[in-house]
Design a protein around this motif. Structure first.
Motif, PDB file in Angstrom:
ATOM      1  N   TRP A 156      22.018  69.975  23.924  1.00  0.00           N
ATOM      2  CA  TRP A 156      20.764  70.695  23.692  1.00  0.00           C
ATOM      3  C   TRP A 156      20.479  71.636  24.861  1.00  0.00           C
ATOM      4  O   TRP A 156      20.185  72.820  24.669  1.00  0.00           O
ATOM      5  CB  TRP A 156      19.625  69.699  23.506  1.00  0.00           C
ATOM      6  CG  TRP A 156      18.246  70.283  23.468  1.00  0.00           C
ATOM      7  CD1 TRP A 156      17.658  70.935  22.411  1.00  0.00           C
ATOM      8  CD2 TRP A 156      17.279  70.277  24.524  1.00  0.00           C
ATOM      9  NE1 TRP A 156      16.386  71.337  22.754  1.00  0.00           N
ATOM     10  CE2 TRP A 156      16.122  70.942  24.051  1.00  0.00           C
ATOM     11  CE3 TRP A 156      17.278  69.767  25.820  1.00  0.00           C
ATOM     12  CZ2 TRP A 156      14.980  71.116  24.837  1.00  0.00           C
ATOM     13  CZ3 TRP A 156      16.134  69.934  26.601  1.00  0.00           C
ATOM     14  CH2 TRP A 156      15.013  70.604  26.111  1.00  0.00           C
TER      15      TRP A 156
ATOM     16  N   GLY B 137      18.479  63.589  15.640  1.00  0.00           N
ATOM     17  CA  GLY B 137      19.847  63.131  15.887  1.00  0.00           C
ATOM     18  C   GLY B 137      20.011  61.659  15.572  1.00  0.00           C
ATOM     19  O   GLY B 137      21.011  61.234  14.977  1.00  0.00           O
TER      20      GLY B 137
ATOM     21  N   TRP C 254      23.555  64.231  23.451  1.00  0.00           N
ATOM     22  CA  TRP C 254      22.626  65.085  22.706  1.00  0.00           C
ATOM     23  C   TRP C 254      21.827  65.989  23.630  1.00  0.00           C
ATOM     24  O   TRP C 254      21.732  67.194  23.391  1.00  0.00           O
ATOM     25  CB  TRP C 254      21.658  64.235  21.869  1.00  0.00           C
ATOM     26  CG  TRP C 254      22.264  63.532  20.710  1.00  0.00           C
ATOM     27  CD1 TRP C 254      23.342  63.940  19.968  1.00  0.00           C
ATOM     28  CD2 TRP C 254      21.855  62.294  20.136  1.00  0.00           C
ATOM     29  NE1 TRP C 254      23.603  63.042  18.972  1.00  0.00           N
ATOM     30  CE2 TRP C 254      22.706  62.013  19.046  1.00  0.00           C
ATOM     31  CE3 TRP C 254      20.832  61.376  20.430  1.00  0.00           C
ATOM     32  CZ2 TRP C 254      22.563  60.882  18.240  1.00  0.00           C
ATOM     33  CZ3 TRP C 254      20.678  60.248  19.638  1.00  0.00           C
ATOM     34  CH2 TRP C 254      21.540  59.999  18.573  1.00  0.00           C
TER      35      TRP C 254
ATOM     36  N   CYS D 110      20.296  61.126  11.823  1.00  0.00           N
ATOM     37  CA  CYS D 110      21.624  61.486  11.311  1.00  0.00           C
ATOM     38  C   CYS D 110      22.663  60.439  11.712  1.00  0.00           C
ATOM     39  O   CYS D 110      23.485  60.010  10.904  1.00  0.00           O
ATOM     40  CB  CYS D 110      22.053  62.852  11.831  1.00  0.00           C
ATOM     41  SG  CYS D 110      23.702  63.327  11.296  1.00  0.00           S
TER      42      CYS D 110
ATOM     43  N   SER E 222      25.575  64.235  14.231  1.00  0.00           N
ATOM     44  CA  SER E 222      24.257  64.039  14.869  1.00  0.00           C
ATOM     45  C   SER E 222      24.030  65.059  15.985  1.00  0.00           C
ATOM     46  O   SER E 222      22.921  65.559  16.162  1.00  0.00           O
ATOM     47  CB  SER E 222      24.138  62.622  15.418  1.00  0.00           C
ATOM     48  OG  SER E 222      25.219  62.311  16.282  1.00  0.00           O
ATOM     49  N   THR E 223      25.072  65.410  16.718  1.00  0.00           N
ATOM     50  CA  THR E 223      24.924  66.433  17.759  1.00  0.00           C
ATOM     51  C   THR E 223      24.618  67.791  17.127  1.00  0.00           C
ATOM     52  O   THR E 223      23.759  68.535  17.604  1.00  0.00           O
ATOM     53  CB  THR E 223      26.201  66.508  18.608  1.00  0.00           C
ATOM     54  OG1 THR E 223      26.385  65.255  19.278  1.00  0.00           O
ATOM     55  CG2 THR E 223      26.135  67.626  19.628  1.00  0.00           C
TER      56      THR E 223
ATOM     57  N   THR F   7      23.067  68.174  14.406  1.00  0.00           N
ATOM     58  CA  THR F   7      21.680  68.059  13.946  1.00  0.00           C
ATOM     59  C   THR F   7      20.718  68.374  15.084  1.00  0.00           C
ATOM     60  O   THR F   7      19.744  69.116  14.914  1.00  0.00           O
ATOM     61  CB  THR F   7      21.416  66.629  13.428  1.00  0.00           C
ATOM     62  OG1 THR F   7      22.291  66.353  12.337  1.00  0.00           O
ATOM     63  CG2 THR F   7      19.975  66.461  12.981  1.00  0.00           C
ATOM     64  N   VAL F   8      21.010  67.825  16.266  1.00  0.00           N
ATOM     65  CA  VAL F   8      20.153  68.081  17.433  1.00  0.00           C
ATOM     66  C   VAL F   8      20.186  69.562  17.781  1.00  0.00           C
ATOM     67  O   VAL F   8      19.149  70.187  18.050  1.00  0.00           O
ATOM     68  CB  VAL F   8      20.604  67.223  18.638  1.00  0.00           C
ATOM     69  CG1 VAL F   8      19.874  67.637  19.914  1.00  0.00           C
ATOM     70  CG2 VAL F   8      20.374  65.735  18.351  1.00  0.00           C
TER      71      VAL F   8
END
Ligand code: SDX
Length: 428
Positions: free
Chosen positions: A396, A256, A392, A259, A235-236, A238-239
């Motif tokens: 980012w 995120g 996240w 995911c 997920s991270t 994805t972000v």
């Protein structure tokens, strides 16, 4: 930069690539020029041997079962710190002083309310919508509300977006629960702690006062700490990939959340408790362990195994101790905990799990605590998303503020048909 090199012998040529050493963990082979020099790609589906970025936030040693945020062990942070303090640490790189922590907590508390229009978004969902579906929708919708901070190149815009996300996730999560229950939303009460405020918005009702149980508040805050960040998980990543195109930060976090929902990732906590309940009694454990080992059976022990940890997930150890504490302090005797303890014992002594280095991960015990506190299983991954939001946004921010940042664009191994001329439908 070290002068270590890796030599690749390809098509009769020996080509050297720099080896870069980090401050801890494996070195990396810098192959950024590989395609230009050889016309070839590396091939690493699932990124099992690929470092996608540089990061100074979180270090994991899967063989040693180590997890550190900005150098501090997760065991110490979960025992001595608070989630607000860990948020500050992840965002700013250092533990805050007393005044810094006060000011940061105050700033976060100034953003806990949602725009009133956002509350109407919930009315569009069925009452039985999965709360993670609601989280994807409502967090994504935040990107339609904040036109005062859309320039992600502006550090101040990034900071207020990060604060808004950390502050509003508890409110959004609690509202998703209330909507499913058919109960009215509660506004935040900033006299309470970050975690106490979340518990009140979730379990409080307008009809009577809500008193935060300090034992539950501490356990919940510790669970938030344990889930805050975890290197370049799915997920991270994805972000980061969504953010690399310059997309709206709220939309990136919604990606995120989507995911994280998967049962192989953050959805495992919900799946793990459902599995433990399906097992029901210790005498049924051997049947499920046999299923998990059967190649023809897609069943896996949920909450077991990890891409990085080939030793005990340090978060699982803290989580198991927290289960003991919360059960004793709340005088709860949930037989599912005994099933979990015996399943862990049997699996960790089974050659299959030993050989494949499958240990309990963070999701194995968390559901037992969350269930004891009163959350339905559908809310478990929502709580994971609430906590992981700080990770996240920190990742980012780290990516966007990197001057060398560019859009992520992997290539592929093409296995489709070669060139062929178009055929008219009459001739097909
Ligand atoms: C999280 O990345 C992160 O950091 C994630 C996370 C975070 O904080 O962000 O830590 C949170 O997502 C924790 C993981 C939660 N997921 C689960 O508990 C679901 C069950 N676990 C698995 O699906 C699996 O272990 C993964 C997805 C977690 C890891 O999968 P990998 O690294 O791709 O390993 P694999 O699937 O290739 O498994 C290796 C072998 C396989 O057998 P062989 O093909 O080699 O014969 O181990 C077996 C698998 O069949 N295996 C399991 C198993 N997990 C792996 N067998 C039974 N039960 C399991 N749980």
């Amino acid at each position: 930069m070290s002068d270590l090199k890796a030599t690749l012998n390809i098509d009769g040529n020996a080509i050297e690539y720099p080896v870069i050493q980090g401050s801890d963990g494996p070195d990396v082979i810098d192959i950024r020029k590989l395609y230009a020099q050889t016309g070839k790609f590396t091939f690493d589906p699932g990124f099992t041997s690929t470092a996608s970025c540089e990061s100074a936030l979180t270090f994991i040693d899967g063989d040693e079962g180590i997890l550190r945020h900005r150098g501090y062990d997760i065991e110490e942070l979960s025992e001595k710190s608070s989630f607000m303090e860990v948020c500050y640490l992840l965002l700013n790189g250092e533990l805050p002083g007393k005044q810094q922590l006060h000011d940061f907590s105050y700033t976060i508390s100034r953003h806990t309310m949602l725009h009133e229009q956002l509350a109407t978004f919930y009315r569009g969902f069925r009452r039985d919508a999965h709360p993670m579906a609601i989280m994807c929708g409502v967090v994504g919708a935040l990107s339609a509300f904040y036109h005062d901070s859309t320039d992600i190149a502006d550090p101040d815009h990034r900071k207020i977006s990060s604060h808004r996300l950390i502050a509003k996730m508890p409110t959004i999560a609690a509202m998703a629960y209330k909507y499913a229950m058919g109960q009215p939303f509660l506004y935040p009460d900033n006299h309470l702690s970050y975690t106490g405020n979340f518990l009140r918005m979730t379990f409080g009702v307008p009809a009577e006062p809500y008193v935060v149980n300090p034992i539950v508040e501490r356990a919940m805050d510790r669970i938030f700490i344990l889930h805050a960040d975890h290197e370049q998980n799915a997920s991270t990543s994805t972000v980061r990939l969504a953010g690399s195109s310059g997309a709206n930060p709220f939309a990136c976090i919604a990606a995120g959340i989507a995911c994280l929902w998967g049962p192989a990732h953050g959805g495992a906590n919900e799946a793990a408790l459902n599995m433990l309940r399906e097992i029901g009694t210790p005498d049924r454990i051997p049947h499920y362990i046999a299923r998990a080992k059967d190649k023809n059976d897609p069943f896996r022990l949920m909450g077991f195994g990890h891409r990085v940890y080939k030793n005990y997930d340090p978060r699982a150890s803290v989580m198991r101790q927290t289960v003991r504490e919360i059960m004793a302090e709340l005088k709860i005797n949930d037989p599912v905990f005994e099933v979990a303890l015996q399943l862990e014992e049997m699996a960790l002594n089974d050659p299959y799990f030993i050989e494949k280095k499958l240990f309990p991960n963070v999701d194995f015990y968390s559901g037992i605590i969350l269930s004891a506190i009163g959350f339905p299983t559908e809310m478990f991954t929502v709580l994971f998303a609430l906590s992981r939001t700080v990770g996240w946004v920190a990742q980012w921010n780290e990516m966007i503020s990197d001057p060398g940042q560019k859009i992520g664009r992997p290539r592929q191994l093409y296995t489709g048909p070669g060139h062929r001329p178009y055929v008219d439908i009459a001739a097909r």
